[in-house]
Design a protein around this motif. Structure first.
Motif, PDB file in Angstrom:
ATOM      1  N   LYS A 173       9.326   1.649   7.224  1.00 53.07           N
ATOM      2  CA  LYS A 173       9.418   0.633   8.278  1.00 53.07           C
ATOM      3  C   LYS A 173       8.922   1.287   9.562  1.00 53.07           C
ATOM      4  CE  LYS A 173      14.235   1.832   8.969  1.00 53.07           C
ATOM      5  NZ  LYS A 173      15.608   1.434   8.929  1.00 53.07           N
ATOM      6  N   SER A 174       8.825   0.522  10.626  1.00 58.21           N
ATOM      7  CA  SER A 174       8.396   1.080  11.901  1.00 58.21           C
ATOM      8  C   SER A 174       9.303   2.250  12.271  1.00 58.21           C
ATOM      9  CB  SER A 174       8.437   0.023  12.999  1.00 58.21           C
ATOM     10  OG  SER A 174       7.489  -0.966  12.741  1.00 58.21           O
ATOM     11  N   GLY A 175       8.688   3.367  12.625  1.00 59.83           N
ATOM     12  CA  GLY A 175       9.441   4.571  12.978  1.00 59.83           C
ATOM     13  C   GLY A 175       9.593   5.562  11.846  1.00 59.83           C
ATOM     14  N   SER A 176       9.284   5.160  10.609  1.00 58.94           N
ATOM     15  CA  SER A 176       9.389   6.073   9.469  1.00 58.94           C
ATOM     16  C   SER A 176       8.323   7.160   9.562  1.00 58.94           C
ATOM     17  CB  SER A 176       9.197   5.319   8.152  1.00 58.94           C
ATOM     18  OG  SER A 176      10.214   4.380   7.948  1.00 58.94           O
ATOM     19  N   SER A 234       3.273  10.261   0.669  1.00 61.70           N
ATOM     20  CA  SER A 234       4.384   9.312   0.693  1.00 61.70           C
ATOM     21  C   SER A 234       3.921   7.937   0.211  1.00 61.70           C
ATOM     22  CB  SER A 234       4.936   9.151   2.112  1.00 61.70           C
ATOM     23  OG  SER A 234       5.452  10.340   2.598  1.00 61.70           O
ATOM     24  N   ILE A 235       4.728   7.314  -0.643  1.00 63.98           N
ATOM     25  CA  ILE A 235       4.441   5.950  -1.077  1.00 63.98           C
ATOM     26  C   ILE A 235       4.921   5.020   0.029  1.00 63.98           C
ATOM     27  CG2 ILE A 235       4.963   4.157  -2.780  1.00 63.98           C
ATOM     28  CD1 ILE A 235       5.356   6.504  -4.806  1.00 63.98           C
ATOM     29  N   VAL A 236       4.032   4.131   0.487  1.00 62.43           N
ATOM     30  CA  VAL A 236       4.382   3.224   1.579  1.00 62.43           C
ATOM     31  C   VAL A 236       4.595   1.787   1.107  1.00 62.43           C
ATOM     32  CG1 VAL A 236       3.348   4.629   3.399  1.00 62.43           C
ATOM     33  CG2 VAL A 236       1.944   2.946   2.201  1.00 62.43           C
ATOM     34  N   ASN A 249      -0.516  12.283   7.404  1.00 61.53           N
ATOM     35  CA  ASN A 249       0.803  12.635   7.926  1.00 61.53           C
ATOM     36  C   ASN A 249       0.976  11.961   9.273  1.00 61.53           C
ATOM     37  OD1 ASN A 249       1.135  14.317   5.704  1.00 61.53           O
ATOM     38  ND2 ASN A 249       0.526  16.154   6.817  1.00 61.53           N
ATOM     39  N   GLY A 250       2.136  11.360   9.489  1.00 62.84           N
ATOM     40  CA  GLY A 250       2.366  10.712  10.778  1.00 62.84           C
ATOM     41  C   GLY A 250       3.581   9.820  10.770  1.00 62.84           C
ATOM     42  N   GLU A 251       3.616   8.905  11.751  1.00 69.65           N
ATOM     43  CA  GLU A 251       4.735   7.980  11.924  1.00 69.65           C
ATOM     44  C   GLU A 251       4.225   6.551  11.843  1.00 69.65           C
ATOM     45  OE1 GLU A 251       7.734   6.541  15.493  1.00 69.65           O
ATOM     46  OE2 GLU A 251       6.823   8.514  15.631  1.00 69.65           O
ATOM     47  N   ILE A 252       4.910   5.722  11.055  1.00 69.63           N
ATOM     48  CA  ILE A 252       4.552   4.310  10.941  1.00 69.63           C
ATOM     49  C   ILE A 252       4.865   3.639  12.276  1.00 69.63           C
ATOM     50  CG2 ILE A 252       5.019   2.112   9.777  1.00 69.63           C
ATOM     51  CD1 ILE A 252       3.700   4.077   7.892  1.00 69.63           C
ATOM     52  N   VAL A 253       3.843   3.050  12.894  1.00 70.30           N
ATOM     53  CA  VAL A 253       4.021   2.370  14.169  1.00 70.30           C
ATOM     54  C   VAL A 253       4.306   0.891  13.936  1.00 70.30           C
ATOM     55  CG1 VAL A 253       2.879   1.728  16.335  1.00 70.30           C
ATOM     56  CG2 VAL A 253       2.531   4.002  15.375  1.00 70.30           C
ATOM     57  N   GLU A 254       3.588   0.300  12.971  1.00 70.39           N
ATOM     58  CA  GLU A 254       3.757  -1.131  12.721  1.00 70.39           C
ATOM     59  C   GLU A 254       3.419  -1.460  11.271  1.00 70.39           C
ATOM     60  OE1 GLU A 254       2.250  -5.395  14.586  1.00 70.39           O
ATOM     61  OE2 GLU A 254       1.485  -3.535  15.410  1.00 70.39           O
ATOM     62  N   VAL A 255       4.207  -2.355  10.685  1.00 66.96           N
ATOM     63  CA  VAL A 255       3.926  -2.917   9.364  1.00 66.96           C
ATOM     64  C   VAL A 255       3.239  -4.252   9.637  1.00 66.96           C
ATOM     65  CG1 VAL A 255       4.889  -3.706   7.184  1.00 66.96           C
ATOM     66  CG2 VAL A 255       5.974  -1.808   8.405  1.00 66.96           C
ATOM     67  N   LEU A 256       2.002  -4.418   9.159  1.00 70.16           N
ATOM     68  CA  LEU A 256       1.179  -5.572   9.519  1.00 70.16           C
ATOM     69  C   LEU A 256       1.305  -6.760   8.580  1.00 70.16           C
ATOM     70  CD1 LEU A 256      -2.019  -3.549  10.482  1.00 70.16           C
ATOM     71  CD2 LEU A 256      -0.255  -4.438  12.012  1.00 70.16           C
ATOM     72  N   PHE A 268      -0.699  -1.096   7.435  1.00 74.19           N
ATOM     73  CA  PHE A 268       0.161  -0.333   8.336  1.00 74.19           C
ATOM     74  C   PHE A 268      -0.682   0.317   9.415  1.00 74.19           C
ATOM     75  CE2 PHE A 268       2.071  -0.126   4.109  1.00 74.19           C
ATOM     76  CZ  PHE A 268       3.391  -0.453   4.341  1.00 74.19           C
ATOM     77  N   LEU A 269      -0.075   0.516  10.585  1.00 73.51           N
ATOM     78  CA  LEU A 269      -0.660   1.344  11.634  1.00 73.51           C
ATOM     79  C   LEU A 269       0.166   2.619  11.691  1.00 73.51           C
ATOM     80  CD1 LEU A 269      -1.341  -1.216  14.511  1.00 73.51           C
ATOM     81  CD2 LEU A 269      -2.971  -0.228  12.884  1.00 73.51           C
ATOM     82  N   VAL A 270      -0.502   3.782  11.657  1.00 76.61           N
ATOM     83  CA  VAL A 270       0.173   5.081  11.619  1.00 76.61           C
ATOM     84  C   VAL A 270      -0.314   5.938  12.786  1.00 76.61           C
ATOM     85  CG1 VAL A 270       0.603   7.153  10.247  1.00 76.61           C
ATOM     86  CG2 VAL A 270       0.270   4.967   9.089  1.00 76.61           C
ATOM     87  N   LYS A 271       0.642   6.528  13.492  1.00 80.21           N
ATOM     88  CA  LYS A 271       0.319   7.475  14.543  1.00 80.21           C
ATOM     89  C   LYS A 271       0.209   8.849  13.883  1.00 80.21           C
ATOM     90  CE  LYS A 271       2.172   9.432  18.807  1.00 80.21           C
ATOM     91  NZ  LYS A 271       3.347   9.431  19.699  1.00 80.21           N
TER      92      LYS A 271
END
Length: 171
Positions: free
Chosen positions: A117-120, A126-128, A145-152, A166-169
């Motif tokens: 989810k956002s923030g993960s 990793s399976i998303v 590697n990063g942080e999920i910013v938004e689930v689209l 997904f958008l990932v930082k």
């Protein structure tokens, strides 16, 4: 049976060619593709006792990619300064896209929690989510590697090939 990537390539080739119908048979499995007013319909039939037929419409990618990005623009603030800042932020984000046409599932079962989810925080392995295509459940990995910013997209929603999920930082 052909692999999903091979089927996708066949769909692209048939869609871009002047061929109206394509049939492939091998070891009791049959794939039939037929064009119909700008879309390609894929039907697979297996010779197992419970033979399944699944039709999957494949719409040309350009109109769907534009339509898929419309919800992102709806979420952008209306002022010009905030919109420009938001576009810069999303430009630095990695998009995890759907590798196929299918149904998006955020969790392994309807009762289970979502994979992310956002923030993960995710790693490239990793399976998303899961994308179901032709009765096959395909686990989609983060690729970065990063942080999920938004689930689209929402669980149960149909997704197109190349549609951002997904958008990932990135780290």
């Amino acid at each position: 049976m052909l692999k999903v990537q091979e089927i996708r390539e066949l769909i692209k080739l048939v869609d871009q060619s002047s061929i109206e119908e394509f049939v492939y048979e091998n070891e009791g499995s049959k794939i039939k593709m037929k064009k119909n007013t700008g879309t390609t319909v894929v039907t697979t039939v297996q010779s197992a006792p419970q033979a399944a037929t699944q039709a999957v419409p494949v719409v040309q990618a350009v109109p769907k990619v534009v339509a898929a990005e419309a919800p992102i623009q709806d979420a952008v603030p209306t002022t010009a300064d905030n919109a420009a800042a938001s576009q810069v932020d999303t430009a630095n984000l990695h998009k995890i896209t759907s590798p196929m046409v299918g149904t998006f599932y955020a969790s392994p079962t309807p009762e289970a929690d979502a994979y992310v989810k956002s923030g993960s925080v995710v790693t490239k392995d990793s399976i998303v989510c899961i994308v179901e295509a032709m009765k096959l459940f395909n686990e989609i990995e983060a690729e970065i590697n990063g942080e999920i910013v938004e689930v689209l997209v929402k669980s149960g929603q149909l997704v197109e090939y190349g549609q951002p999920l997904f958008l990932v930082k990135p780290e």
